[in-house]
Each structure stands twice: as C-alpha cells, then as structure tokens.
Motif scaffolding. Structure first.
Motif, PDB file in Angstrom:
ATOM      1  N   GLY A 289       0.788  -1.013   0.105  1.00  0.00           N
ATOM      2  CA  GLY A 289       0.021  -0.004   0.005  1.00  0.00           C
ATOM      3  C   GLY A 289       0.868   1.340   0.046  1.00  0.00           C
ATOM      4  O   GLY A 289       1.053   1.941   1.097  1.00  0.00           O
ATOM      5  N   THR A 290       1.174   1.677  -1.215  1.00  0.00           N
ATOM      6  CA  THR A 290       1.863   2.964  -1.401  1.00  0.00           C
ATOM      7  C   THR A 290       0.859   4.080  -0.954  1.00  0.00           C
ATOM      8  O   THR A 290      -0.379   3.716  -0.833  1.00  0.00           O
ATOM      9  CB  THR A 290       2.102   3.213  -2.946  1.00  0.00           C
ATOM     10  OG1 THR A 290       2.842   2.078  -3.171  1.00  0.00           O
ATOM     11  CG2 THR A 290       2.951   4.376  -2.943  1.00  0.00           C
ATOM     12  N   LYS A 291       1.383   5.185  -0.541  1.00  0.00           N
ATOM     13  CA  LYS A 291       0.390   6.298  -0.382  1.00  0.00           C
ATOM     14  C   LYS A 291       0.087   7.186  -1.680  1.00  0.00           C
ATOM     15  O   LYS A 291       1.041   7.282  -2.442  1.00  0.00           O
ATOM     16  CB  LYS A 291       1.051   7.060   0.625  1.00  0.00           C
ATOM     17  CG  LYS A 291       1.088   7.039   2.403  1.00  0.00           C
ATOM     18  CD  LYS A 291       1.475   8.019   2.962  1.00  0.00           C
ATOM     19  CE  LYS A 291       2.165   7.231   4.188  1.00  0.00           C
ATOM     20  NZ  LYS A 291       3.169   8.124   4.766  1.00  0.00           N
ATOM     21  N   LEU A 292      -1.151   7.509  -1.631  1.00  0.00           N
ATOM     22  CA  LEU A 292      -1.561   8.495  -2.693  1.00  0.00           C
ATOM     23  C   LEU A 292      -0.765   9.301  -3.086  1.00  0.00           C
ATOM     24  O   LEU A 292      -0.315   9.601  -4.385  1.00  0.00           O
ATOM     25  CB  LEU A 292      -2.933   8.907  -2.324  1.00  0.00           C
ATOM     26  CG  LEU A 292      -4.054   7.813  -3.062  1.00  0.00           C
ATOM     27  CD1 LEU A 292      -5.636   8.566  -2.657  1.00  0.00           C
ATOM     28  CD2 LEU A 292      -4.023   7.805  -4.596  1.00  0.00           C
ATOM     29  N   GLU A 293      -0.294  10.393  -2.276  1.00  0.00           N
ATOM     30  CA  GLU A 293       0.606  11.429  -2.457  1.00  0.00           C
ATOM     31  C   GLU A 293       1.958  11.253  -3.208  1.00  0.00           C
ATOM     32  O   GLU A 293       2.117  11.620  -4.258  1.00  0.00           O
ATOM     33  CB  GLU A 293       0.937  12.191  -1.313  1.00  0.00           C
ATOM     34  CG  GLU A 293      -0.302  12.729  -0.374  1.00  0.00           C
ATOM     35  CD  GLU A 293      -1.289  13.842  -1.390  1.00  0.00           C
ATOM     36  OE1 GLU A 293      -0.711  14.186  -2.189  1.00  0.00           O
ATOM     37  OE2 GLU A 293      -2.405  14.087  -0.805  1.00  0.00           O
TER      38      GLU A 293
ATOM     39  N   ILE B  82       3.399  10.197 -10.899  1.00  0.00           N
ATOM     40  CA  ILE B  82       2.520  10.418 -11.889  1.00  0.00           C
ATOM     41  C   ILE B  82       2.570  11.740 -12.571  1.00  0.00           C
ATOM     42  O   ILE B  82       2.886  11.879 -13.841  1.00  0.00           O
ATOM     43  CB  ILE B  82       0.899  10.329 -11.642  1.00  0.00           C
ATOM     44  CG1 ILE B  82       0.530   8.932 -11.251  1.00  0.00           C
ATOM     45  CG2 ILE B  82      -0.102  10.898 -12.590  1.00  0.00           C
ATOM     46  CD1 ILE B  82       0.708   7.935 -12.287  1.00  0.00           C
TER      47      ILE B  82
ATOM     48  N   LEU C  51       2.160   8.434  -5.054  1.00  0.00           N
ATOM     49  CA  LEU C  51       1.852   7.987  -6.413  1.00  0.00           C
ATOM     50  C   LEU C  51       1.632   9.410  -7.333  1.00  0.00           C
ATOM     51  O   LEU C  51       2.017   9.612  -8.429  1.00  0.00           O
ATOM     52  CB  LEU C  51       0.374   7.348  -6.273  1.00  0.00           C
ATOM     53  CG  LEU C  51      -0.262   7.051  -7.771  1.00  0.00           C
ATOM     54  CD1 LEU C  51       0.599   6.152  -8.685  1.00  0.00           C
ATOM     55  CD2 LEU C  51      -1.435   6.330  -7.483  1.00  0.00           C
ATOM     56  N   PHE C  52       0.750  10.318  -6.713  1.00  0.00           N
ATOM     57  CA  PHE C  52       0.816  11.716  -7.421  1.00  0.00           C
ATOM     58  C   PHE C  52       1.962  12.285  -8.029  1.00  0.00           C
ATOM     59  O   PHE C  52       1.924  12.743  -8.910  1.00  0.00           O
ATOM     60  CB  PHE C  52      -0.211  12.419  -6.581  1.00  0.00           C
ATOM     61  CG  PHE C  52      -1.595  12.208  -6.579  1.00  0.00           C
ATOM     62  CD1 PHE C  52      -2.508  11.375  -7.430  1.00  0.00           C
ATOM     63  CD2 PHE C  52      -2.418  12.378  -5.327  1.00  0.00           C
ATOM     64  CE1 PHE C  52      -3.693  10.838  -7.329  1.00  0.00           C
ATOM     65  CE2 PHE C  52      -3.530  11.980  -5.166  1.00  0.00           C
ATOM     66  CZ  PHE C  52      -4.181  11.484  -6.026  1.00  0.00           C
TER      67      PHE C  52
END
Lengths: 83, 83
Positions: free
Chosen positions: A49-53, A59, A55-56
């Motif tokens: 479970g990577t953190k969304l932040e 990206i 990932l952003f």
DNA sequence: ACTCCATATGACCTCTGGATCATAAATTGT
DNA sequence: ACAATTTATGATCCAGAGGTCATATGGAGT
C-alpha cells in the motif's frame, strides 16, 4: 497506452513502463519526483500500500494522468493493459 | 462521468459523487468495502495521503475503475471533471 | 573476469493512515 | 422544533510507508 489499474502490481507495471518509455532511471525519476529511488523500486514491484501522495508525485513527474470512471460494461475496447 | 484525478481532493469528489449516485451512505459503503465510515469521510474530504489499498477497496465497491494514461495533450474533450 | 551503472534489499527511525470507540455537528424527514 | 439518520471530529493505538544510509545483486559493455 492505457493502463487499467486495480492493484498495486498493476500500478507498478504502469509506472515502470512509463519510466522506461521516457528512458529514465529510477534515480533520475527519484530526483525529478522527490520520491526515493528505493521507494520507486518497491512501488514498481507492486509492494503493498503505497500512499496516494507518493503516487501523485510519480504520476506528475512522468506526465501521466489518473482517471476514475464507472466500470466499463464489457466494452473492452482493446486499449487496456491489465496485469 | 470521468474524473481526472490529480490530488486527494479530486479523489474525494469522485468517490463522493459515485457514492451518492448509487444512493449509498458512508456507513453502507463502509460495510461493503471494509473501509471505516470515519475513514471514508476523511477521504471524501480530501484529507491527505490515503493508502492505495484503501482506495482500491473503495473503487471496487463503487464499481469504478482507475486508469493511468499519458497526459492528454490539450485534448480536453469536455468529459473531464476537475476539482 | 572486471568495471560501471541500475535496481533491489535490509535495517533503523519517524510519522501518519486506518481501525476502533465515542461524540459532536450537520442534514433530512415529519 | 424535534427526532432520526448521516457525516465529521477527536483521541488512542498499532502497523506499515517512506526517508535515509549502506550494501547486495543484477546487467551492460568491454
């Protein structure tokens, strides 16, 4: 290329492919995204479970975009790339 | 509807909209996704770095899908929904 | 085989997300 | 206005993600 992402593993593939497509090393991507090379390695290998932040950040650095849509009813238009 | 997601706030909007579209309460979504109602509340309000796994759980429960693509060059085809 | 660079792994520490429970605030229905 | 339901907030605890450094493994190229 369009990646349908359902799991962390899918995500890892998408990230790695995009990075390679731009001829970047993990270290380079690291310095342009602010995410550590070690962390990128883990993410590309789909580890948990990577953190969304995070990932952003990746990206954005890779010039990708994330979209959320209703699940396409069967219409697998052939552009997806599922792992 | 198609949601372009760049931030946690975007994500929150997308989730909330999808949930409302299905006439679900946070508590209902909670029990069908395994994610706590309190957590859903925070996520819908865009608070900070959610974990990917949590997001996937929500997405699946809401019958949504996430796609990663190259950033569309200008072609804002009017279907996006950015917050 | 031996460099050189890339990627992976391991350990440590800190910080924070999510489970969990309780409760407050907001919304909706009548 | 009131009751009922929904959503938000606040606190505690724990697991794990990511920063950080060091090192190991892998791959190209010569």
């Amino acid at each position: 290329m369009k990646h349908l992402v359902r799991t962390s593993k899918n995500l890892g593939h998408a990230i790695r492919q995009a990075r390679k497509a731009k001829n970047l090393t993990q270290k380079e991507l690291a310095s342009m995204s602010g995410v550590w090379q070690e962390t990128i390695s883990k993410i590309e290998n789909g580890s948990g479970g990577t953190k969304l932040e995070t990932l952003f950040d990746l990206i954005a650095a890779l010039d990708l975009e994330i979209t959320v849509t209703e699940r396409s009813k069967g219409t697998s238009d052939g552009l997806e790339d599922i792992f």
